[in-house]
Design a protein around this motif. Structure first.
Motif, mmCIF file in Angstrom:
data_model
loop_
_atom_site.group_PDB
_atom_site.id
_atom_site.type_symbol
_atom_site.label_atom_id
_atom_site.label_comp_id
_atom_site.label_asym_id
_atom_site.label_seq_id
_atom_site.Cartn_x
_atom_site.Cartn_y
_atom_site.Cartn_z
ATOM 1 N N GLY A 26 0.733 -1.122 0.024
ATOM 2 C CA GLY A 26 -0.189 0.053 0.213
ATOM 3 C C GLY A 26 0.879 1.130 -0.209
ATOM 4 O O GLY A 26 0.354 2.337 -0.055
ATOM 5 N N GLY A 27 2.060 1.159 0.058
ATOM 6 C CA GLY A 27 3.109 2.180 0.238
ATOM 7 C C GLY A 27 2.944 3.063 1.328
ATOM 8 O O GLY A 27 3.572 4.201 1.362
ATOM 9 N N VAL A 28 2.677 2.465 2.606
ATOM 10 C CA VAL A 28 2.440 3.244 3.796
ATOM 11 C C VAL A 28 3.617 2.547 4.710
ATOM 12 O O VAL A 28 3.535 2.875 6.167
ATOM 13 C CB VAL A 28 1.336 3.207 4.269
ATOM 14 N N TYR A 29 4.613 1.700 4.463
ATOM 15 C CA TYR A 29 5.349 0.995 5.334
ATOM 16 C C TYR A 29 6.855 1.782 5.291
ATOM 17 O O TYR A 29 7.385 2.225 4.390
ATOM 18 C CB TYR A 29 5.796 -0.526 4.878
ATOM 19 N N GLY A 30 7.457 1.988 6.313
ATOM 20 C CA GLY A 30 8.474 2.558 6.425
ATOM 21 C C GLY A 30 8.393 3.824 7.299
ATOM 22 O O GLY A 30 7.583 4.707 7.068
ATOM 23 N N SER A 31 9.221 4.171 8.414
ATOM 24 C CA SER A 31 9.028 5.170 9.334
ATOM 25 C C SER A 31 10.026 6.094 8.859
ATOM 26 O O SER A 31 10.325 7.437 9.634
ATOM 27 C CB SER A 31 9.346 4.928 10.944
ATOM 28 N N ASP A 32 10.970 6.056 7.974
ATOM 29 C CA ASP A 32 11.816 7.183 7.265
ATOM 30 C C ASP A 32 11.101 8.370 6.892
ATOM 31 O O ASP A 32 9.953 8.199 6.571
ATOM 32 C CB ASP A 32 12.419 6.668 6.063
ATOM 33 N N HIS A 33 11.626 9.706 7.096
ATOM 34 C CA HIS A 33 11.169 10.900 6.615
ATOM 35 C C HIS A 33 10.692 11.053 5.297
ATOM 36 O O HIS A 33 9.808 11.951 5.007
ATOM 37 C CB HIS A 33 12.215 11.972 7.125
ATOM 38 N N MET A 34 11.027 10.111 4.345
ATOM 39 C CA MET A 34 10.469 9.932 2.934
ATOM 40 C C MET A 34 9.087 9.590 3.011
ATOM 41 O O MET A 34 8.258 9.959 2.138
ATOM 42 C CB MET A 34 11.212 9.553 1.988
ATOM 43 N N THR A 35 9.046 8.691 3.627
ATOM 44 C CA THR A 35 7.570 7.808 3.684
ATOM 45 C C THR A 35 6.788 8.318 4.744
ATOM 46 O O THR A 35 5.432 8.398 4.413
ATOM 47 C CB THR A 35 7.866 6.337 3.928
ATOM 48 N N CYS A 36 7.128 8.311 5.922
ATOM 49 C CA CYS A 36 6.460 8.840 7.194
ATOM 50 C C CYS A 36 5.085 7.880 7.330
ATOM 51 O O CYS A 36 4.137 8.198 7.534
ATOM 52 C CB CYS A 36 5.595 10.203 6.713
ATOM 53 N N GLY A 37 5.671 6.713 7.331
ATOM 54 C CA GLY A 37 4.622 5.530 7.402
ATOM 55 C C GLY A 37 4.642 4.717 8.808
ATOM 56 O O GLY A 37 5.215 5.202 9.743
ATOM 57 N N PHE A 38 4.278 3.545 8.583
ATOM 58 C CA PHE A 38 4.383 2.414 9.616
ATOM 59 C C PHE A 38 5.670 1.840 9.727
ATOM 60 O O PHE A 38 6.339 1.141 8.777
ATOM 61 C CB PHE A 38 3.238 1.385 9.583
ATOM 62 N N SER A 39 6.307 1.783 11.083
ATOM 63 C CA SER A 39 7.636 1.168 11.151
ATOM 64 C C SER A 39 7.399 -0.422 11.353
ATOM 65 O O SER A 39 6.022 -0.753 11.823
ATOM 66 C CB SER A 39 8.462 1.535 12.393
ATOM 67 N N GLY A 40 8.235 -1.238 11.497
ATOM 68 C CA GLY A 40 8.026 -2.649 11.676
ATOM 69 C C GLY A 40 7.732 -2.624 13.059
ATOM 70 O O GLY A 40 6.932 -3.828 13.299
ATOM 71 N N TYR A 41 8.332 -2.188 13.914
ATOM 72 C CA TYR A 41 7.890 -2.234 15.595
ATOM 73 C C TYR A 41 6.314 -1.804 15.640
ATOM 74 O O TYR A 41 5.793 -2.400 16.505
ATOM 75 C CB TYR A 41 9.032 -1.415 16.230
ATOM 76 N N LEU A 42 5.881 -0.646 14.891
ATOM 77 C CA LEU A 42 4.585 0.010 15.274
ATOM 78 C C LEU A 42 3.798 -1.254 14.538
ATOM 79 O O LEU A 42 2.596 -1.493 15.252
ATOM 80 C CB LEU A 42 4.493 1.104 14.389
#
Length: 459
Positions: free
Chosen positions: A163-179
């Motif tokens: 869905g393009g919402v994975y990753g807590s990096d500042h470019m994505t601003c999405g869901f981290s693995g831990y979250l």
């Protein structure tokens, strides 16, 4: 819990193979043994490999090197890096130093991407001396609560990635693995999470341990189970949160494997890009400059701040902005602006203070009565108004001027732009280095809209 049929198919594809799991774990154990053989520190695997929640094909392995808390920050950095470099050399790895809150070594060993990260072996997560000290506690917490939910976490990660919402990096601003892991544990599985997410509203608060001690204003608040003063979802933007909500609603309504498979969208050709841009009738401008030699976590927020400041400047100067976006490339960065007008009249209205503010209105009158103006000062609805000449009537001239350096740019972006920047307009904005970014900018759509569009094309 009964799964949708498509989920079993997805799990067959994304579960790590026994050989893959054994290979990565064996490498991790060898690295831990090498660290502890030095007698200088303990070590542990952290992250999704340690928690057995990694998706097949992920080649990331994180080894944390835990030093005694008696070391100073400087000693931790020096001894930690020295030991990490030695371990990397011992394994014949190619490696380089990277910098987050403090330096660590990133190594490639037998196609594995390995981070060797020095940290303090603190007794409790609330006693951390640096942000990375918290990570071992995350691993221990998930391992103690993940039983029965590993497949659910794998599905959630793949769902978020597609869905393009994975990753807590500042470019994505999405869901981290831990979250993803904490949410799955809290709701009791993939399906209960989606059903709850379909009803989320901004300001949703989740406190799995019921120990939160701090108020947060983020769109989603998930109190860290190991640190009552931290929001695990702090990196998640409001847009990414509700893209996930949209995906959850769409999947529950019509489950399909397509929600777990995101074929890479091919970049547009320069010809198609030019044609689509022409059809819009808007005016596209790109600003490119040398990428600062810092991590994305440092640079990307500064790019966003800089783009917002330049957008404000454009708006104040009479050039309405439809959309803007930023991208950090390996060698260059791009700020992109789509304007609704490329030129404005020479004359602009400047509204002054109301006349009932006697001192301010007096100063305004004195200032403009002596200046060359098109008209005014005159009184309209009780306020002074003056019609004056603009400095810039073309957006391109404004964007090429040093006026940009007078805006609130990010510190490192400013330093880079002081060395020079390039402005292009229209179809000339096309640049192979930014092909995917430019293509996605024009073809922007929500995740579910994209899925439905693809389904419509294939039917």
């Amino acid at each position: 819990m009964t799964r949708f049929h498509c989920e079993e198919e997805v799990l067959r594809r994304i579960r790590p193979t026994p050989e893959e799991r054994t290979y990565i774990r064996t490498m991790g154990e060898r690295l831990i043994e090498a660290v502890e053989r030095s007698g200088k520190a303990k070590a542990m695997m952290v992250g999704s490999v340690a928690r057995d929640t990694f998706v097949r094909g992920d080649r990331d392995l994180d080894i944390f090197i835990l030093f005694d808390t008696s070391l100073s920050r400087q000693e931790l950095q020096e001894e930690g890096l020295s030991l990490a470099r030695r371990i990397a050399d011992e394994f014949g790895a190619t490696w380089r130093e990277k910098y987050a809150e403090h330096p660590y070594v990133n190594a490639t060993i037998d196609s594995l991407d390995i981070d060797l990260v020095p940290c303090y072996a603190v007794a409790r997560a609330t006693e951390i001396k640096s942000a990375v000290d918290r990570t071992p506690f995350h691993t221990r917490y998930v391992l103690a609560h993940i039983d029965g939910y590993v497949d659910d976490v794998l599905l959630l990660k793949q769902f978020a990635k597609a869905g393009g919402v994975y990753g807590s990096d500042h470019m994505t601003c999405g869901f981290s693995g831990y979250l993803c892991e904490v949410l799955t544990i809290y709701y009791g599985g993939f399906h209960p999470l989606l059903e709850a997410a379909a009803r989320w509203k901004p300001g949703e608060v989740i406190d799995i341990e019921g120990h939160g001690t701090k108020e947060f204003e983020d769109p989603l608040v998930v109190i860290d189970p190991v640190d009552p003063e931290r929001n695990v979802a702090a990196a998640l933007s409001l847009s990414r949160m509700f893209e996930f909500v949209e995906l959850a609603r769409g999947y529950l309504e019509e489950p399909s494997e397509v929600f777990f498979c995101r074929p890479p969208a091919p970049a547009l050709t320069p010809e198609v890009f030019s044609r689509l841009l022409s059809a819009r009738g808007t005016y596209l401008y790109s600003i490119t400059f040398k990428t600062p030699d810092l991590t994305p976590d440092t640079v990307v927020p500064q790019l966003r701040k800089s783009a917002e400041s330049i957008r404000d400047l454009l708006e104040r100067s009479g050039f309405p902005v439809n959309r803007s976006d930023v991208f950090m490339g390996e060698k260059r960065c791009m700020l992109l602006f789509e304007l609704m007008a490329e030129t404005v009249p020479v004359m602009r209205r400047h509204i002054g203070p109301p006349l009932w503010s006697s001192e301010n209105s007096r100063k305004f009158l004195e200032k403009y009565v002596r200046k060359e103006v098109f008209a005014g000062p005159y009184i309209e609805e009780g306020r002074y108004v003056v019609e004056v000449a603009r400095r810039f009537t073309r957006a391109v001239d404004l964007l090429r001027s040093n006026t940009l350096l007078d805006t609130a740019l990010g510190k490192h972006v400013r330093r880079s732009m002081e060395e020079g920047w390039n402005v292009r307009s229209g179809a000339e904005c096309w640049d192979e280095e930014f092909a995917v970014f430019l293509s996605r900018f024009l073809d922007r759509a929500s995740p579910l809209a994209r899925i439905k569009r693809m389904a419509g094309r294939s039917s």
